[in-house]
Design a protein around this motif. Sequence first.
Motif, PDB file in Angstrom:
ATOM      1  N   LYS A   1       0.836  -1.211   0.000  1.00  0.00           N
ATOM      2  CA  LYS A   1       0.000   0.000   0.000  1.00  0.00           C
ATOM      3  C   LYS A   1       0.864   1.252   0.000  1.00  0.00           C
ATOM      4  O   LYS A   1       0.595   2.221  -0.729  1.00  0.00           O
TER       5      LYS A   1
ATOM      6  N   GLU B   1       2.503   1.715  -3.389  1.00  0.00           N
ATOM      7  CA  GLU B   1       1.581   2.318  -4.363  1.00  0.00           C
ATOM      8  C   GLU B   1       1.445   3.821  -4.130  1.00  0.00           C
ATOM      9  O   GLU B   1       1.414   4.606  -5.099  1.00  0.00           O
ATOM     10  N   GLN B   2       1.387   4.225  -2.874  1.00  0.00           N
ATOM     11  CA  GLN B   2       1.292   5.658  -2.570  1.00  0.00           C
ATOM     12  C   GLN B   2       2.518   6.421  -3.067  1.00  0.00           C
ATOM     13  O   GLN B   2       2.401   7.527  -3.609  1.00  0.00           O
TER      14      GLN B   2
ATOM     15  N   LEU C   1       4.459   5.529  -5.554  1.00  0.00           N
ATOM     16  CA  LEU C   1       4.442   5.545  -7.017  1.00  0.00           C
ATOM     17  C   LEU C   1       3.502   6.623  -7.559  1.00  0.00           C
ATOM     18  O   LEU C   1       3.753   7.221  -8.611  1.00  0.00           O
ATOM     19  N   LYS C   2       2.425   6.868  -6.823  1.00  0.00           N
ATOM     20  CA  LYS C   2       1.415   7.835  -7.287  1.00  0.00           C
ATOM     21  C   LYS C   2       1.641   9.242  -6.747  1.00  0.00           C
ATOM     22  O   LYS C   2       0.840  10.142  -7.030  1.00  0.00           O
ATOM     23  N   ASP C   3       2.703   9.439  -5.975  1.00  0.00           N
ATOM     24  CA  ASP C   3       2.960  10.746  -5.372  1.00  0.00           C
ATOM     25  C   ASP C   3       3.205  11.781  -6.468  1.00  0.00           C
ATOM     26  O   ASP C   3       4.185  11.682  -7.220  1.00  0.00           O
ATOM     27  N   PRO C   4       2.330  12.812  -6.572  1.00  0.00           N
ATOM     28  CA  PRO C   4       2.483  13.799  -7.652  1.00  0.00           C
ATOM     29  C   PRO C   4       3.651  14.763  -7.417  1.00  0.00           C
ATOM     30  O   PRO C   4       4.181  15.339  -8.359  1.00  0.00           O
TER      31      PRO C   4
ATOM     32  N   HIS D   1      12.150  10.890  -1.382  1.00  0.00           N
ATOM     33  CA  HIS D   1      11.399   9.882  -2.129  1.00  0.00           C
ATOM     34  C   HIS D   1      12.254   8.672  -2.537  1.00  0.00           C
ATOM     35  O   HIS D   1      11.829   7.516  -2.335  1.00  0.00           O
TER      36      HIS D   1
ATOM     37  N   SER E   1      11.500   4.923  -1.146  1.00  0.00           N
ATOM     38  CA  SER E   1      11.189   3.852  -2.104  1.00  0.00           C
ATOM     39  C   SER E   1      12.113   2.656  -1.917  1.00  0.00           C
ATOM     40  O   SER E   1      11.679   1.492  -1.970  1.00  0.00           O
TER      41      SER E   1
END
Length: 582
Positions: free
Chosen positions: A463, A466-467, A469-472, A478, A482
């Motif tokens: 989870k 995924e957050q 990966l989607k962090d704008p 980061h 990761s």
Amino acid sequence: MAHVGNGASAEEEEEDCFEDAFDRTPSTCRMDLQTAIQETQCALNLVLNNKFSQALDLLKPWWRDSMYHALGYSSILVMQATMTFEQRDIQAAMATIKDALQTCQRFRKRNSVVGSLSSLISRQANLQEEEMHAELCYAECLLQKATLTFVQDENMISFIKGGIKIRTSHQIYKDCQNVLSITQGVAQQSELFRQFEGGVKLGIGSFNLMLSLLPQRVLRLLEFIGFSGNRRFGLSQLREGASNHSLRSILCAFTLLFYNTYVSLILGTGEGDLAEAEALLEPYQEKYPKGSIILFYSARITSLRGNLEKARARYEESISSQQEWKQIHHICYWELMWNHSFQQEWQQAYRYADLLCRESRWSKAIYVYQKAAILSMMSAEEVERTGEDLRALFRQVEGLKQRLAGKSIPMEKFAVRKSRRYKASNPVPLVVPALEMMYVWNGFTIVGKRADLTESLLVTIEKVEEQLLKDPNPSEYHPDDSCLVQMLKGLCLKYLGRFLQAELCFTQVLSSESRIRYDHYLVPFTLYELGLLHKQQGDFIKATTYIEKAKMNYKDYSMESRLHFRIHAALNSLKGSPVSTP
């Protein structure tokens, strides 16, 4: 009870010796060696039955006049200090050991080197036996002093300094061992000699085991001044000592228990011999069924087997069994905190983390960071219900850092560095910090025994993956976050037997090395884990290659000494393994 040579009647002698029992005994009274050992054994039995004050009271009248009373008195305080890790207890134990060394010194052979001990065997007079035991007690007190030095700090320098401090102890034990070798096979050895033998096995075994844990670069320095460590020999000596029914049998057993349930996990690859630990503990469980220390070790073994529910009940039983040594409660709180964390029961884990913050004086920095890390795993609503300010907690950590012998504690340095993210006006929250700490303490080796818990952790980690990966708007942290997530995911996959996927996660961390800005420890630790993964699959050449790379190519990262201990253990386990390739 005591031998007195002043011509008084037996009744008068006993009355004189034990009047005002808790004051210093008059110098005319003399405790004979056999009685001293028996009384020290009684004191040990009291400790194991949770009667700690009574044990100290039994030893106190004679602790400045009898070597065994001095050794027993200091041993209880050292045991308390090593179980609590509280500086107050460590300092009190250190002061007592210094006094105990002075007491033992009065009984040692005058104007001779310890190497002449072997000549004492030819004449078994009481005085000569007393001198033999004085050497042993003196060496044991020195070993206790070194143990406290190691407890204070896990840095390499502390191990080197501790090793140098106990060179005299090491030499005494070697000479005592020579005494045993000379007399091997002699029939009908006295009871005092058997007690002497048990003490030698405890010392020689502990020395060899302790030194064998040291990374090669440290051991090479110590070998230069006469130290050497053979793990197999050390374990065999401790096992023989545990079975010879002497005063020190239980100390040999406890040393083996501590090695199998803690040392092998935190400073090794997590491969302690739990079957041996259970066998060692079993007779003491029958003899001291309500003993808090025995219950604690029983709970620890049960936890390491993955039966967390049963372990929890035993920790709680240990807590309720006595109220005198609250510090034993704190050790149980620490274990219960992790027990609930392994099951991601964060509310319950927080409860024990909070108790440690409020009650224990060991390391406020680590406790506060641990509590904040656990709160980070909870929802905003759950955190709000606790009344805690998460950001304020992280900001407290740096101010709570302590220094021992002029150095920072490695784990505290790690907690401080991670907490600095919360100093900014717009802090970047840590990702899965409680799971990161779980890894630091090698907790994944326990979770890995349970597929259900490992799957649950994997869901949590994916989870967060995924957050990220989607962090704008990815932050400067980061890449580090990761890589941490990938390493932890790889661990879960490894314990679930999904080796190829685990390897992909680990190699993803390694390929991102140039992008890591802060958590530089991730790369050498990942190399180590990749080596263990290949070892598990039987490819010992690749395993050694990756682990050696972690050892040789990286330095000055967080928890470097801890990884080098684990690397040393892993490479030792690979020696002599059959070479195979996939």
